[in-house]
Write a protein that holds these residues in place. Structure first.
Motif, PDB file in Angstrom:
ATOM      1  N   PRO A   1     -33.198 -15.719   9.645  1.00 40.87           N
ATOM      2  CA  PRO A   1     -33.224 -14.982  10.900  1.00 40.87           C
ATOM      3  C   PRO A   1     -34.525 -15.179  11.659  1.00 40.87           C
ATOM      4  N   GLY A   2     -34.473 -14.964  12.974  1.00 39.71           N
ATOM      5  CA  GLY A   2     -35.694 -15.017  13.767  1.00 39.71           C
ATOM      6  C   GLY A   2     -35.690 -16.174  14.749  1.00 39.71           C
TER       7      GLY A   2
ATOM      8  N   ASN B   1     -41.332  -8.793   7.483  1.00 42.84           N
ATOM      9  CA  ASN B   1     -41.212 -10.221   7.228  1.00 42.84           C
ATOM     10  C   ASN B   1     -41.635 -10.516   5.786  1.00 42.84           C
TER      11      ASN B   1
ATOM     12  N   GLU C   1     -46.049  -8.489  15.238  1.00 49.35           N
ATOM     13  CA  GLU C   1     -44.711  -7.949  15.007  1.00 49.35           C
ATOM     14  C   GLU C   1     -44.765  -6.739  14.092  1.00 49.35           C
TER      15      GLU C   1
ATOM     16  N   TYR D   1     -43.475  -3.026  15.005  1.00 43.55           N
ATOM     17  CA  TYR D   1     -42.482  -2.434  14.099  1.00 43.55           C
ATOM     18  C   TYR D   1     -42.940  -1.059  13.619  1.00 43.55           C
TER      19      TYR D   1
ATOM     20  N   THR E   1     -34.221  -0.318  10.321  1.00 50.65           N
ATOM     21  CA  THR E   1     -34.155  -1.469   9.414  1.00 50.65           C
ATOM     22  C   THR E   1     -32.725  -1.913   9.151  1.00 50.65           C
TER      23      THR E   1
ATOM     24  N   CYS F   1     -37.923  -6.862  11.246  1.00 50.54           N
ATOM     25  CA  CYS F   1     -38.737  -8.012  11.632  1.00 50.54           C
ATOM     26  C   CYS F   1     -37.997  -9.310  11.322  1.00 50.54           C
ATOM     27  N   ALA F   2     -38.361 -10.374  12.010  1.00 51.78           N
ATOM     28  CA  ALA F   2     -37.838 -11.692  11.667  1.00 51.78           C
ATOM     29  C   ALA F   2     -38.279 -12.032  10.248  1.00 51.78           C
TER      30      ALA F   2
ATOM     31  N   SER G   1     -36.926 -10.763   7.622  1.00 51.78           N
ATOM     32  CA  SER G   1     -36.653  -9.606   6.768  1.00 51.78           C
ATOM     33  C   SER G   1     -35.178  -9.611   6.396  1.00 51.78           C
TER      34      SER G   1
ATOM     35  N   LYS H   1     -34.116  -8.116  16.308  1.00 51.90           N
ATOM     36  CA  LYS H   1     -35.388  -8.357  15.631  1.00 51.90           C
ATOM     37  C   LYS H   1     -36.561  -7.936  16.529  1.00 51.90           C
TER      38      LYS H   1
ATOM     39  N   ARG I   1     -38.375 -10.550  18.801  1.00 49.97           N
ATOM     40  CA  ARG I   1     -37.687 -10.891  20.039  1.00 49.97           C
ATOM     41  C   ARG I   1     -37.890  -9.790  21.083  1.00 49.97           C
TER      42      ARG I   1
ATOM     43  N   GLU J   1     -26.781 -14.533  13.256  1.00 49.27           N
ATOM     44  CA  GLU J   1     -27.500 -14.506  14.529  1.00 49.27           C
ATOM     45  C   GLU J   1     -26.809 -15.306  15.631  1.00 49.27           C
TER      46      GLU J   1
END
Length: 483
Positions: free
Chosen positions: A166-167, A252, A273, A277, A317, A346-347, A349, A355, A358, A468
């Motif tokens: 992801p991310g 992350n 990030e 978060y 989360t 977070c990206a 995670s 995310k 982003r 995603e």
């Protein structure tokens, strides 16, 4: 397109996945479950399917291209979800339809946590353990696990990793070799799971519940062995342990590794990030605590803070574990929490959603556009961690955000067309596309009351959210299939 190599990989992955049906058999045998034939039959069926796919092309070797990686990721997640549904469909305790079994399996693997089961407390231990195992395997991404194994079998993993992780920036690696990167991420994941398990056990959970809920918390999954979720234990120590590990799982995992390797916790706060978060969770917790106390929803301010922090962290989360029915909370809190799930973790995670990175880039880009109105000739860069972000990344984030809203709208209209009201449809799609699992309206408790069409439709939403969007959508473009 290297279809024979892709077939070989899918066969190997199915054979590996069949082994995950053995731990529930062991748990059921140790705890005296009368029903284990569904897992044995599922094991042999999935193993045989994998062998039949692999045998005709077992000598096909070659390096995966980018397009091959996307196709393997999508085919495997859909195929794995179908395979994982077999033990549910064969179970005499559940009486599942194909839609129910597929929905529950997809929800487990995508770490969504939406369930169609009622009476969870009375389920055989083997089935409850299997549901949690699906969470844990899906949490870091079973394909990321596979890239640590498949190179030994002659399969390259970088394109699988790009399709799965992801991310917005998918090329960052902790080590020069992708296999080592995957292993390091899983070591961190395993270490945190063990810490969570031991913490639960110390404060009074049984070994079975401790294992199951550590799987759920670290995967940000949301399944529980009890209908009441974490509220079943009525233990503030368990609540705070869950908060800590949900928070850690929403970060992350690469950041965890770098901080642990350098033995310097300041690494966390140096990350833009992570700061965003943390600040979002703090702000939302303060707002929620104030409103819960103001409307006398809880017995004391301390309880209001605990409830607020737990639910904000759980929804942010995309975990979905609960200690209260927040759908009946006052004012705009239920809607606020649902909207929070769009931000996600977070990206890098195990969390879902758009995310944090982003959302941070979108905010910084918006601020830059406003400033350019006053200074149109100025050269302004969007920065993360003090470094300019490439413009192609900023553009891709805007594209992802626009597509996310468009896909969300299509899925919501589909659920409304199936006869659900707007609140149920909106929250059901938010719960599934964001891989969060908690809804409002008719899906506040579970998703069992939905029609089969909505269950299939929302299963697709969960898979698209986990991969995603673009990993699935790219397969629908003519350019992807051109030579």
């Amino acid at each position: 397109m290297q279809l024979k190599i892709i077939q070989r990989i899918l066969g190997l992955l199915l054979m590996v996945f069949s082994l995950t049906l053995l731990p529930p058999i062991l748990v059921g045998w140790l705890m005296g479950d009368p029903e284990l034939s569904n897992f044995w039959d599922g094991f042999f069926l999935i193993l045989t399917s994998g062998v039949l796919l692999w045998l005709p092309v077992r000598h096909q070797h070659g390096e995966l291209r980018l397009r091959d990686g996307f196709l393997v990721a999508v085919l495997f997640w859909f195929g794995l979800s179908a395979a994982g549904a077999v033990p549910f469909m064969l179970s005499d305790s559940l009486h599942f339809s194909a839609a129910d079994a597929f929905f529950e399996t997809v929800s487990g693997f995508t770490t969504t946590g939406a369930t169609v089961i009622t009476g969870i407390d009375g389920l055989p231990r083997s089935i409850n353990f299997y549901r949690m195992e699906l969470h844990w395997l899906g949490g870091m991404g079973i394909i990321v696990l596979a890239v640590a194994i498949l190179p030994m079998l002659g399969v390259g993993g970088m394109q699988l990793y790009r399709a799965e992780t992801p991310g917005p920036i998918k090329d960052a690696k902790l080590t020069p070799r992708i296999t080592e990167t995957a292993k390091l991420l899983w070591y961190v994941y395993l270490a945190l799971t063990l810490l969570c398990l031991l913490a639960y056990r110390v404060v009074g959970m049984s070994w079975f519940d401790a294992v199951c809920h550590s799987f759920s918390a670290l995967s940000t999954g949301g399944f529980s062995t009890h209908d009441a979720s974490i509220a079943y234990f009525d233990n503030s120590a368990i609540d705070y342990i869950t908060i800590i590990f949900m928070f850690a799982a929403g970060m992350n995992f690469s950041l965890h590794f770098i901080a642990w390797r350098s033995m310097d916790v300041k690494i966390y706060w140096q990350d833009s990030e992570f700061r965003a978060y943390t600040l979002i969770i703090i702000l939302l917790t303060l707002v929620t605590t104030f409103l819960l106390a103001e409307f006398n929803t809880t017995e004391s301010p301390a309880d209001a803070f605990r409830y607020a922090l737990f639910h904000v962290t759980s929804v942010m989360t995309s975990t979905g574990l609960l200690i209260s029915d927040h759908s009946v909370w006052p004012n705009f809190l239920p809607v606020l929490l649902i909207l929070t799930s769009f931000v996600g973790g977070c990206a890098g995670s195990t969390g879902g959603g758009i995310k944090v990175i982003r959302m941070l880039l979108l905010m910084k880009q918006g601020i830059r556009e406003v400033n350019l109105l006053s200074h149109p000739s100025a050269q302004m860069h969007v920065k993360i961690n003090g470094e300019p972000v490439p413009e192609k990344v900023v553009k891709s984030v805007w594209g992802f955000f626009a597509m996310y809203i468009a896909v969300f709208t299509v899925f919501m209209l589909g659920v409304i067309a199936d006869g659900e009201d707007q609140v149920t449809a909106f929250s059901a799609v938010a719960a599934t596309l964001n891989n969060m699992g908690v809804g409002l309206g008719d899906v506040a408790s579970n998703f069992a009351g939905l029609d089969d069409f909505s269950k299939w439709w929302l299963s697709l939403a969960m898979l698209m959210g986990r991969l995603e969007l673009f990993t699935v959508l790219v397969l629908l473009t003519p350019a992807f299939w051109r030579r």
